[in-house]
Design an enzyme around this catalytic site. Structure first.
Site, PDB file in Angstrom:
ATOM      1  N   TYR A  57       0.746  -1.316   0.069  1.00 55.06           N
ATOM      2  CA  TYR A  57       0.046  -0.001  -0.162  1.00 55.06           C
ATOM      3  C   TYR A  57       0.810   1.223  -0.054  1.00 55.06           C
ATOM      4  CZ  TYR A  57      -4.678  -1.896   0.689  1.00 55.06           C
ATOM      5  OH  TYR A  57      -5.945  -2.574   0.413  1.00 55.06           O
ATOM      6  N   GLU A  64       2.020   6.166  -7.334  1.00 51.66           N
ATOM      7  CA  GLU A  64       0.910   6.924  -7.860  1.00 51.66           C
ATOM      8  C   GLU A  64       1.087   8.443  -7.803  1.00 51.66           C
ATOM      9  OE1 GLU A  64      -2.688   5.776  -5.807  1.00 51.66           O
ATOM     10  OE2 GLU A  64      -2.505   3.694  -6.504  1.00 51.66           O
TER      11      GLU A  64
END
Length: 135
Positions: A57, A64
């Site tokens: 994560y 991103e």
């Protein structure tokens, strides 16, 4: 800018980073769902589903955010996906500022998602039941 800049952004290492993380995450998640539906869930798949995210994560989010950040100069210069006034819809939308808002939204949202997964992990792997007290 044009095609050269688009290719430059697609070749960012951050793109590879989040694509690899997403791939491992989805393979783990859908393996978990598939074996669970078949009522034959190997412990390793269950363990992987509730442990891999601890690293994946944050690394995925970093990939991103770095990719969005790398795209910002191109988005600002070209105005891609933006809608300027005047137009027949009488609406204005600036994709550059939208991306900045998306990046800022990670600050409050990521911890909520991450801690929810930690809570799920504790519940599933350790069988802990968390009881909320009424004041």
């Amino acid at each position: 800018w044009g095609k050269q800049q688009e290719t430059w952004i697609q070749n960012e290492e951050s793109v590879i980073l989040f694509l690899v993380v997403w791939t491992v995450t989805e393979i783990t998640r859908y393996s978990f769902y598939t074996f669970n539906l078949l009522n034959h869930l190997p412990y390793f798949i269950k363990w992987a589903r509730y442990n891999f995210f601890i690293i994946l994560y944050p690394v995925g989010v970093a990939g991103e955010l770095l990719t969005i950040h790398a795209a910002l100069p191109y988005v600002k210069k070209t105005g891609i996906f933006s809608l300027r006034l005047p137009n027949k819809y009488n609406v204005s939308f600036d994709y550059y500022y939208f991306l900045i808002i998306v990046m800022a939204s990670y600050i409050p949202l990521f911890p909520q998602l991450y801690f929810h997964m930690l809570w799920q992990r504790r519940k599933v792997l350790h069988g802990e039941v968390i009881v909320e007290k009424d004041d």
